[in-house]
Design a protein around this motif. Sequence first.
Motif, mmCIF file in Angstrom:
data_model
loop_
_atom_site.group_PDB
_atom_site.id
_atom_site.type_symbol
_atom_site.label_atom_id
_atom_site.label_comp_id
_atom_site.label_asym_id
_atom_site.label_seq_id
_atom_site.Cartn_x
_atom_site.Cartn_y
_atom_site.Cartn_z
ATOM 1 N N UNK A 9 34.419 -36.822 125.681
ATOM 2 C CA UNK A 9 35.099 -36.353 124.476
ATOM 3 C C UNK A 9 34.606 -34.954 124.090
ATOM 4 N N UNK A 10 33.295 -34.745 124.170
ATOM 5 C CA UNK A 10 32.737 -33.434 123.842
ATOM 6 C C UNK A 10 33.238 -32.382 124.832
ATOM 7 N N UNK A 11 33.325 -32.755 126.103
ATOM 8 C CA UNK A 11 33.817 -31.821 127.111
ATOM 9 C C UNK A 11 35.286 -31.472 126.864
ATOM 10 N N UNK A 12 36.098 -32.439 126.510
ATOM 11 C CA UNK A 12 37.520 -32.183 126.241
ATOM 12 C C UNK A 12 37.708 -31.319 124.999
ATOM 13 N N UNK A 13 36.898 -31.547 123.975
ATOM 14 C CA UNK A 13 36.986 -30.731 122.769
ATOM 15 C C UNK A 13 36.570 -29.291 123.077
ATOM 16 N N UNK A 14 35.513 -29.114 123.860
ATOM 17 C CA UNK A 14 35.063 -27.785 124.255
ATOM 18 C C UNK A 14 36.110 -27.095 125.109
ATOM 19 N N UNK A 15 36.701 -27.815 126.040
ATOM 20 C CA UNK A 15 37.743 -27.249 126.897
ATOM 21 C C UNK A 15 38.972 -26.850 126.087
ATOM 22 N N UNK A 16 39.353 -27.657 125.135
ATOM 23 C CA UNK A 16 40.516 -27.343 124.303
ATOM 24 C C UNK A 16 40.243 -26.133 123.407
ATOM 25 N N UNK A 17 39.029 -26.043 122.881
ATOM 26 C CA UNK A 17 38.733 -24.912 122.006
ATOM 27 C C UNK A 17 38.624 -23.615 122.782
ATOM 28 N N UNK A 18 38.127 -23.647 124.003
ATOM 29 C CA UNK A 18 38.037 -22.437 124.805
ATOM 30 C C UNK A 18 39.391 -22.010 125.362
ATOM 31 N N UNK A 19 40.231 -22.947 125.655
ATOM 32 C CA UNK A 19 41.544 -22.592 126.202
ATOM 33 C C UNK A 19 42.482 -22.069 125.119
#
Length: 113
Positions: A9-19
């Motif tokens: 979940x943390x990885x997906x949130x980080x990926x979404x915020x960076x993209x």
Amino acid sequence: MKKYSTYKTAFLVLLASLSACKKLDLAPTNKFTDSNFWTTTEKAGAVLNTAYSQMFSNDYFFYNEGASDNAYNGRGDNQGAASLAAGTYDPSLGRIKQEWGFHYSGIKTCNIF
């Protein structure tokens, strides 16, 4: 297993915020701004010429001479020169209203330049 889903979940949130990162301070394309106008010396020269033309006018030179005792104004009351020379003007005279706007537009252009 719970620890794995937290990392996921943390990885997906980080990926979404960076993209989703996009430069938000974009210059408008439909009008001039400081960032997209001052690109050539020709444009700077055009602004300088505009400032000079706003600071001086041939009409004002000759009408100012007619408003003083340096010249005789025999052509009537062109832009209030005769009433200025005689001292019989009031603030409603068009020349008085336009004088400040004319000169301060040149000062504004000089400040922008």
